[in-house]
Design an enzyme around this catalytic site. Structure first.
Site, mmCIF file in Angstrom:
data_model
loop_
_atom_site.group_PDB
_atom_site.id
_atom_site.type_symbol
_atom_site.label_atom_id
_atom_site.label_comp_id
_atom_site.label_asym_id
_atom_site.label_seq_id
_atom_site.Cartn_x
_atom_site.Cartn_y
_atom_site.Cartn_z
ATOM 1 C CE LYS A 102 9.070 74.476 46.698
ATOM 2 N NZ LYS A 102 8.832 75.736 45.924
ATOM 3 C CB SER A 209 21.486 51.299 33.481
ATOM 4 O OG SER A 209 20.650 50.168 33.465
HETATM 5 N N1 DCP Z 1 15.931 56.273 26.096
HETATM 6 C C1 DCP Z 1 15.818 57.620 25.743
HETATM 7 N N2 DCP Z 1 14.692 58.320 26.060
HETATM 8 C C2 DCP Z 1 13.692 57.726 26.738
HETATM 9 C C3 DCP Z 1 13.784 56.376 27.108
HETATM 10 C C4 DCP Z 1 14.927 55.675 26.760
HETATM 11 O O1 DCP Z 1 16.743 58.167 25.129
HETATM 12 N N3 DCP Z 1 12.612 58.438 27.056
HETATM 13 C C5 DCP Z 1 17.166 55.547 25.770
HETATM 14 C C6 DCP Z 1 18.254 55.937 26.758
HETATM 15 C C7 DCP Z 1 18.202 54.844 27.772
HETATM 16 C C8 DCP Z 1 17.899 53.646 26.890
HETATM 17 O O2 DCP Z 1 17.007 54.153 25.893
HETATM 18 O O3 DCP Z 1 19.417 54.715 28.468
HETATM 19 C C9 DCP Z 1 17.306 52.496 27.632
HETATM 20 O O4 DCP Z 1 16.139 52.915 28.322
HETATM 21 P P1 DCP Z 1 15.821 52.423 29.785
HETATM 22 O O5 DCP Z 1 14.500 53.000 30.152
HETATM 23 O O6 DCP Z 1 15.970 50.946 29.851
HETATM 24 O O7 DCP Z 1 16.905 53.202 30.673
HETATM 25 P P2 DCP Z 1 18.282 52.748 31.331
HETATM 26 O O8 DCP Z 1 18.767 51.455 30.799
HETATM 27 O O9 DCP Z 1 19.173 53.914 31.167
HETATM 28 O O10 DCP Z 1 17.961 52.621 32.882
HETATM 29 P P3 DCP Z 1 17.302 51.398 33.690
HETATM 30 O O11 DCP Z 1 18.379 50.818 34.538
HETATM 31 O O12 DCP Z 1 16.252 52.026 34.529
HETATM 32 O O13 DCP Z 1 16.742 50.414 32.715
HETATM 33 CA CA CA Z 2 17.554 49.538 30.732
#
Ligand code: DCP
Ligand code: CA
Length: 366
Positions: A102, A209
């Site tokens: 790929k 994030s």
């Molecule tokens: N988390 C994790 N495993 C998962 C889901 C979440 O370890 N399956 C932890 C790590 C993430 C945090 O929880 O950073 C917050 O989850 P979010 O889904 O809100 O992810 P982010 O904040 O990183 O990204 P976004 O900007 O999409 O909210």
């Molecule tokens: Ca988040």
């Protein structure tokens, strides 16, 4: 003096329970590298195409294929040079024969025929649309598609929706729009003020994030604790009631009041004023003793967390949002004992226990 010596000795005893692993193995873990060391986008033309396949397989509930592509994408992202041939791709751990084919196709033609076949049909587009409904996973999206539904209007009128999915459909546009970090800061300030009106001296931190420094966020993850170790207990329900009464919280999704000693609320909020969007908000209240593992976990990224947990497992330890334990005996994946809880007063201490150099949140964006 005597007391601190006792603690130090205890720490040494516990530290002796950590299973040593070779440095060469430890260095392979993503959490042993800062995310900024990742080769930035030199192979983005390749990973963009592969990512389309990974996302589509995920929405089709083909977790196994999705995971395979995800692993290869990670490996290619961490490869420091521009890949110029099939042979070069094949040398990267995590890239097999078929994936190398790929990569070669992308290098030759700039695109992948399989993306057109798998990702661009009516089914893939519709599943993607349906997966954007909060509360609808791959199975639900597939079921709606099989039932003959093709639009959100179809879903609204012909599917039996859970309460969560009703919110997900009603607020579809808003909840699928990323949040600028300036607005996340406003949401934090709003919650901080409301919480401060109920209990003094709280620690309120936005994780996810946002804490990793991203310019936009999918949702807002707010972690709250209290340094006195007990005042957080009075906060959860009164805070939610307060935020609801002011009209800030518009929709409740999930109350998870008993995750060990932690309490978690998932809902939707909207700042006061005109033209404000509905935003997904998580509020997590934790005891101070669990603050460091909790803030680590909720800061992520999910990939960074997986890597930390796996490293802990390899060392006979176990890491979660509640704490770091040592002396864990496992049979396969099953834990045979609870081990012993290590003292983790700060995020730095968790890195140290795992034998890792400390990484600030923006270096955990793996
Ligand atoms: N988390 C994790 N495993 C998962 C889901 C979440 O370890 N399956 C932890 C790590 C993430 C945090 O929880 O950073 C917050 O989850 P979010 O889904 O809100 O992810 P982010 O904040 O990183 O990204 P976004 O900007 O999409 O909210
Ligand atoms: Ca988040």
């Amino acid at each position: 003096m005597e007391k601190s010596e006792t603690v130090a000795n205890e720490d040494d005893t516990l530290q002796a329970l950590v299973k040593p692993i070779p440095k060469s193995l430890q260095d392979k873990f993503a959490c042993a590298r800062p995310s900024s060391s990742r080769a930035k986008d030199v192979n983005a033309h390749i990973t963009v195409e592969l990512d389309k396949l990974a996302t589509t397989y995920k929405s089709k509930n083909d977790t196994w294929r999705a995971h395979g592509y995800q692993k290869a994408i990670s490996a290619i992202r961490n490869y420091p040079k521009e890949i110029t041939s099939r042979e070069e791709a094949l040398k990267i751990p995590g890239v097999g024969e078929r994936l190398a084919d790929k990569v070669a196709e992308i290098l030759e033609s700039g695109r992948l025929q399989k993306v057109a076949e798998v990702c661009e049909g009516e089914e893939a587009e519709t599943l993607k649309l349906f997966m954007g409904v909060w509360g609808a996973g791959p199975s639900t999206a597939q079921a709606w598609y099989t039932q003959g539904l093709r639009t959100l209007e179809d879903v609204c009128t012909r599917a039996t929706l859970t309460r969560h999915q009703q919110v997900g459909i009603r607020l579809y546009e808003d909840l699928n729009t990323r949040i600028p970090r300036e607005e996340v800061a406003e949401i934090e300030a709003y919650v901080r003020k409301a919480a401060g009106e109920l209990v003094h001296g709280l620690v309120v931190e936005v994780c996810g994030s946002y804490r990793r420094g991203k310019p936009t966020c999918g949702d807002v993850d707010i972690l709250i604790t209290h340094p006195d170790g007990c005042s957080h207990e009075k906060l959860f329900r009164p805070l939610l009631t307060h935020l609801k009464q002011s009209g800030f919280l518009t929709d409740d999704l999930v109350y998870q009041e008993q995750n060990g000693n932690q309490q978690k609320y998932l809902g939707v909020c909207r700042l006061p004023g005109k033209e404000r969007k509905h935003r997904r908000l998580d509020i997590i209240v934790v005891p101070y003793a669990e603050f460091a593992p909790a803030i680590m976990y909720f800061t992520g990224s999910a990939h960074f967390n997986r890597s930390m947990r796996l490293l802990a497992t390899k060392k006979g330890m176990s890491l979660s949002e509640h704490g770091l334990r040592v002396g864990i005996v496992r049979q396969g994946r099953e834990k045979l004992n609870e081990g012993q809880l290590l003292d983790t007063p700060s995020e730095e201490s968790i890195f140290t226990h795992l034998g890792l150099q400390y990484r600030p949140p923006q270096e955990r964006d793996h």
